[in-house]
Scaffold this active site. Structure first.
Site, short mmCIF file in Angstrom:
data_model
loop_
_atom_site.label_atom_id
_atom_site.label_comp_id
_atom_site.label_asym_id
_atom_site.label_seq_id
_atom_site.Cartn_x
_atom_site.Cartn_y
_atom_site.Cartn_z
N GLY A 124 0.81 -1.22 0.00
CA GLY A 124 0.00 0.00 0.00
C GLY A 124 0.84 1.27 0.00
N ASN A 125 2.00 1.22 0.71
CA ASN A 125 2.81 2.43 0.81
C ASN A 125 3.41 2.84 -0.54
OD1 ASN A 125 4.53 0.04 1.25
ND2 ASN A 125 6.14 1.56 1.21
N LYS B 102 -9.77 -7.92 7.52
CA LYS B 102 -8.94 -7.11 6.61
C LYS B 102 -9.22 -5.62 6.80
CE LYS B 102 -6.28 -6.37 3.09
NZ LYS B 102 -4.87 -6.64 3.29
N LYS C 72 -3.76 -9.19 -0.87
CA LYS C 72 -3.06 -9.18 -2.17
C LYS C 72 -1.79 -10.05 -2.17
CE LYS C 72 0.57 -6.18 -1.50
NZ LYS C 72 0.43 -6.11 -0.06
N LYS D 72 2.70 -11.96 4.35
CA LYS D 72 3.78 -11.97 3.35
C LYS D 72 4.64 -13.22 3.53
CE LYS D 72 3.84 -6.97 3.53
NZ LYS D 72 2.72 -6.86 2.59
N1 LIG Z 1 9.10 -9.35 11.75
C1 LIG Z 1 8.94 -8.29 10.95
N2 LIG Z 1 9.91 -7.99 10.03
C2 LIG Z 1 9.77 -6.93 9.22
N3 LIG Z 1 8.69 -6.09 9.22
C3 LIG Z 1 7.69 -6.36 10.10
C4 LIG Z 1 7.78 -7.46 10.99
N4 LIG Z 1 6.64 -7.48 11.74
C5 LIG Z 1 5.91 -6.45 11.34
N5 LIG Z 1 6.52 -5.76 10.35
C6 LIG Z 1 5.93 -4.58 9.70
O1 LIG Z 1 5.18 -5.05 8.60
C7 LIG Z 1 5.19 -4.02 7.60
C8 LIG Z 1 4.70 -4.62 6.27
O2 LIG Z 1 3.31 -4.82 6.36
P1 LIG Z 1 2.26 -3.80 5.68
O3 LIG Z 1 2.64 -2.39 6.02
O4 LIG Z 1 0.90 -4.28 6.03
O5 LIG Z 1 2.57 -4.11 4.16
P2 LIG Z 1 2.19 -3.44 2.76
O6 LIG Z 1 3.51 -2.89 2.28
O7 LIG Z 1 1.73 -4.60 1.93
O8 LIG Z 1 1.14 -2.40 2.99
C9 LIG Z 1 6.61 -3.54 7.62
O9 LIG Z 1 6.77 -2.26 7.03
C10 LIG Z 1 6.92 -3.54 9.13
O10 LIG Z 1 6.60 -2.28 9.67
N1 LIG Z 2 -6.09 -6.15 -0.88
C1 LIG Z 2 -5.02 -5.87 -0.10
O1 LIG Z 2 -4.37 -6.76 0.45
O2 LIG Z 2 -4.71 -4.52 0.03
P1 LIG Z 2 -3.58 -3.88 0.95
O3 LIG Z 2 -2.30 -4.62 0.68
O4 LIG Z 2 -3.50 -2.43 0.50
O5 LIG Z 2 -4.04 -4.03 2.37
#
Ligand SMILES: Nc1ncnc2c1ncn2[C@@H]1O[C@H](COP(=O)(O)OP(=O)(O)O)[C@@H](O)[C@H]1O
Ligand SMILES: NC(=O)OP(=O)(O)O
Length: 318
Positions: free
Chosen positions: A11-12, A128, A213, A275
């Site tokens: 998302g970022n 979610k 996703k 992930k």
């Molecule tokens: N064990 C871990 N190792 C690395 N990152 C972690 C861990 N646990 C939690 N995180 C966090 O998970 C984040 C990724 O998840 P999220 O922000 O939901 O992903 P997305 O990039 O798909 O939006 C990382 O940026 C970090 O802040």
């Molecule tokens: N569908 C979905 O997983 O979206 P985000 O990664 O933005 O949460």
């Protein structure tokens, strides 16, 4: 021919604070500048992306403007709408960067339906997070106005609405994606985890949910026979003891080692855990490698393999 790679964007990569179209397009231009490095490396890309913030915002816009004659769209249709909008921004950004680099390549979004099971227990338990963060008072008010909705506290960052997130079991448009790849086109597919559908005889029926996703990208990567699944997020590596003084980054890691860490609750549910689980599923299903790294480490990964690389057994690079 280069490696066939499914790249899942976090998302970022699209939305941070400013939810305007212009800000999201700017973020995606920076993303495209990174992604093109794979193409320059000779890899065949398939791009997927999240939609959590966008689809939640869209539902709020829909609700605010709806009338009896012009009703708000249901969640499956809203997911399709975000595949269209984010796909457009992504294609447009990739077109520009490819042109600037003198690379002749087409990027095309596939509106993608992802099959889920009608009996998936996730339909009974929303998990979610979508849309904006709220204070407790805002979440309480939203709950009062929408008693059927569920709101939860999201990793210390505020409250968010949560919706069901069933597991993907198939990607309806797999053959279309394969054909695009074979024709040298870069497909954008399973955006927002794909539009959740259940099979009912000859019909595919949309369901109100948002598929993760990372899991949808894994399923697509398996089905198209990808050589690698690359999950791009905000951190360059997966860590054990994340955010603690003894934090340790994982570089080459085996499935068995990651499973041990899952048993120790090393990965936050709803962020890093899906992930890690998607990466493990891909490696187990294909024997190929999965990678978790940061968008701004693509150069490092392409040049020297930095990031967290998950293989069946450490030391065996696929
Ligand atoms: N064990 C871990 N190792 C690395 N990152 C972690 C861990 N646990 C939690 N995180 C966090 O998970 C984040 C990724 O998840 P999220 O922000 O939901 O992903 P997305 O990039 O798909 O939006 C990382 O940026 C970090 O802040
Ligand atoms: N569908 C979905 O997983 O979206 P985000 O990664 O933005 O949460």
């Amino acid at each position: 021919m280069g490696r066939k790679i499914v790249v899942a964007l976090g998302g970022n990569a699209i939305l941070s604070k400013d939810a305007s179209a212009a800000a999201q397009q700017k973020a995606l231009l920076e993303t495209a500048e990174q992604l093109v490095k794979f193409i320059e490396n000779g890899d065949q890309l398939i791009i997927s992306h999240g939609n959590g913030p966008q689809v939640g915002n869209l539902l709020l816009q829909q609700a605010a403007g709806s009338t009896e004659d012009n009703p708000a769209m249901p969640l499956d249709t809203a997911v399709a709408m975000t595949q269209g909008s984010i796909g457009y921004w992504m294609q447009n950004a990739m077109n520009r960067v490819l042109k600037e680099k003198g690379i002749k390549k087409t990027v095309a979004t596939v509106v993608t339906q992802v099959e889920v099971s009608a009996d998936d227990p996730a339909f009974e338990k929303p998990t979610k997070p979508i849309g904006p963060f709220m204070s407790k008072a805002e979440a309480d008010l939203a709950k009062k106005e929408n008693p059927d909705f569920t709101f939860v506290e999201d990793a210390g960052r505020g409250y968010r609405r949560v919706v069901p997130s069933p597991k993907p079991i198939g990607v309806v448009e797999t053959d279309a994606v394969k054909s695009l790849v074979d024709a040298g086109i870069v497909p954008i597919s399973v955006g927002g985890g794909g539009i959740p559908v259940v099979s009912n005889g000859n019909q595919l029926l949309g369901r109100e949910a948002v598929i993760d996703k990372d899991f949808a990208s894994e399923k697509l990567a398996e089905l198209v026979g990808a050589d690698a699944l690359i999950i791009l997020t905000a951190v360059p590596n997966i860590y054990v003891n994340f955010n603690q003084p003894d934090q340790k980054k994982l570089e080459q890691v085996s499935v068995a080692e990651l499973e041990t860490y899952i048993g120790q609750n090393q990965f936050a549910p709803g962020s890093m855990l899906p992930k890690v689980e998607a990466a493990i599923d891909f490696v187990k299903a294909t024997g190929n490698q999965a990678v978790v790294t940061a968008l701004d480490n693509i150069e490092g990964f392409v040049q020297n393999g930095s990031g967290t690389v998950i293989t069946e057994k450490v030391g065996i690079r696929n």
